[in-house]
Design a protein around this motif. Structure first.
Motif, PDB file in Angstrom:
ATOM      1  N   PRO A 102      -1.384   1.801   8.679  1.00 15.59           N
ATOM      2  CA  PRO A 102      -1.673   0.383   8.854  1.00 15.59           C
ATOM      3  C   PRO A 102      -0.680  -0.568   8.203  1.00 15.59           C
ATOM      4  O   PRO A 102      -0.467  -1.643   8.704  1.00 15.59           O
ATOM      5  CB  PRO A 102      -3.069   0.225   8.257  1.00 15.59           C
ATOM      6  N   GLN A 103      -0.066  -0.181   7.113  1.00 11.96           N
ATOM      7  CA  GLN A 103       0.823  -1.137   6.469  1.00 11.96           C
ATOM      8  C   GLN A 103       2.123  -1.341   7.225  1.00 11.96           C
ATOM      9  O   GLN A 103       2.910  -2.192   6.882  1.00 11.96           O
ATOM     10  CB  GLN A 103       1.120  -0.796   5.009  1.00 11.96           C
ATOM     11  N   PHE A 104       2.357  -0.589   8.305  1.00 20.15           N
ATOM     12  CA  PHE A 104       3.561  -0.799   9.083  1.00 20.15           C
ATOM     13  C   PHE A 104       3.271  -1.408  10.452  1.00 20.15           C
ATOM     14  O   PHE A 104       4.130  -1.490  11.283  1.00 20.15           O
ATOM     15  CB  PHE A 104       4.346   0.515   9.221  1.00 20.15           C
ATOM     16  N   LYS A 105       2.056  -1.861  10.665  1.00 19.26           N
ATOM     17  CA  LYS A 105       1.752  -2.588  11.900  1.00 19.26           C
ATOM     18  C   LYS A 105       2.181  -4.028  11.700  1.00 19.26           C
ATOM     19  O   LYS A 105       1.830  -4.666  10.731  1.00 19.26           O
ATOM     20  CB  LYS A 105       0.267  -2.518  12.223  1.00 19.26           C
ATOM     21  N   THR A 106       2.956  -4.549  12.628  1.00 21.90           N
ATOM     22  CA  THR A 106       3.393  -5.934  12.519  1.00 21.90           C
ATOM     23  C   THR A 106       2.352  -6.855  13.138  1.00 21.90           C
ATOM     24  O   THR A 106       1.598  -6.460  14.011  1.00 21.90           O
ATOM     25  CB  THR A 106       4.751  -6.137  13.215  1.00 21.90           C
ATOM     26  N   ARG A 132       0.807  -1.217   0.000  1.00 24.62           N
ATOM     27  CA  ARG A 132       0.000   0.000   0.000  1.00 24.62           C
ATOM     28  C   ARG A 132       0.841   1.268   0.000  1.00 24.62           C
ATOM     29  O   ARG A 132       0.296   2.362  -0.052  1.00 24.62           O
ATOM     30  CB  ARG A 132      -0.902   0.027   1.230  1.00 24.62           C
ATOM     31  N   SER A 133       2.151   1.110   0.118  1.00 25.83           N
ATOM     32  CA  SER A 133       2.999   2.296   0.233  1.00 25.83           C
ATOM     33  C   SER A 133       4.302   2.112  -0.517  1.00 25.83           C
ATOM     34  O   SER A 133       4.708   0.994  -0.832  1.00 25.83           O
ATOM     35  CB  SER A 133       3.297   2.580   1.711  1.00 25.83           C
ATOM     36  N   LEU A 134       4.924   3.243  -0.822  1.00 21.99           N
ATOM     37  CA  LEU A 134       6.267   3.269  -1.389  1.00 21.99           C
ATOM     38  C   LEU A 134       7.161   3.989  -0.405  1.00 21.99           C
ATOM     39  O   LEU A 134       6.764   5.008   0.166  1.00 21.99           O
ATOM     40  CB  LEU A 134       6.289   4.059  -2.702  1.00 21.99           C
ATOM     41  N   LEU A 135       8.344   3.484  -0.204  1.00 20.91           N
ATOM     42  CA  LEU A 135       9.365   4.219   0.523  1.00 20.91           C
ATOM     43  C   LEU A 135      10.316   4.737  -0.545  1.00 20.91           C
ATOM     44  O   LEU A 135      10.761   3.969  -1.402  1.00 20.91           O
ATOM     45  CB  LEU A 135      10.105   3.324   1.508  1.00 20.91           C
ATOM     46  N   THR A 136      10.606   6.001  -0.539  1.00 20.73           N
ATOM     47  CA  THR A 136      11.457   6.594  -1.559  1.00 20.73           C
ATOM     48  C   THR A 136      12.632   7.315  -0.917  1.00 20.73           C
ATOM     49  O   THR A 136      12.555   7.759   0.227  1.00 20.73           O
ATOM     50  CB  THR A 136      10.683   7.623  -2.413  1.00 20.73           C
TER      51      THR A 136
END
Length: 195
Positions: A190-194, A121-125
């Protein structure tokens, strides 16, 4: 790749050659999570070639940019193939719906590298100001600045652990590892909740 413009894919467990190509310089490559497909930007072309490893053949071309592709990545679930061109544009291919779209992040600097978030759901740039940012994969909007790199690497390498907990940045021969969850000061993401 090699000096004779061939490339080979080798099973590291067995040493068996799975695929060999001729007359092509592979610029960037990514595997599908199931290892069935290889997505590669070849030579100075502006599209991604899709190779079927079992059939040992090129199946398709996707993600047609206006300029040279510098990086390709696949989401952890294999649904999205994302490519970055040297003009800073992303193309995202949904492999389920077979829909392709252009994504612009609105970042002002040149984007050097990217990684896809753990849930796709995300990009890290990382752009020319050496700040790692989280961008929404659907809209391209910057959600937050995650981390500022130290040093002056010409081309940093960015990798996110499968669970999204750790970010590794190789910069000027120094490996920096960041625990993403405490570093994220952009609220509930939410995409960084483990799990």
């Amino acid at each position: 790749g090699s000096a004779n413009r061939s490339a080979s894919v080798i099973d590291v467990r067995t040493g068996k050659e799975l695929l060999t190509t001729q007359d092509a310089e592979w610029r960037t490559v990514a595997f599908s999570p199931d290892n069935r497909f290889i997505y590669a930007a070849v030579d100075d072309v502006n599209h991604v070639a899709v190779w079927d490893v079992a059939k040992k053949s090129r199946q398709d071309t996707i993600n047609h940019h206006d300029t040279t592709i510098i990086q390709v990545a696949v989401s952890g679930d294999g649904r999205f193939v994302v490519s970055l061109a040297n003009n800073g544009s992303f193309i995202i291919r949904d492999t389920v719906d077979q829909v392709q779209r252009v994504l612009r992040t609105g970042l002002k600097g040149r984007i050097d590298t990217f990684a896809i978030g753990p849930l796709g759901r995300s990009l890290l740039t990382i752009d020319s100001d050496k700040v790692v940012r989280i961008c929404n994969l659907q809209t391209g909007h910057v959600v937050c600045d995650l981390y500022t790199m130290t040093g002056k690497s010409a081309l940093p390498i960015l990798h996110l652990s499968r669970n999204g907990k750790y970010l590794a940045v190789l910069n000027e021969n120094e490996l920096q590892v960041v625990d993403v969850l405490p570093a994220t000061k952009c609220g509930a993401f939410p995409q960084f909740k483990t799990h």
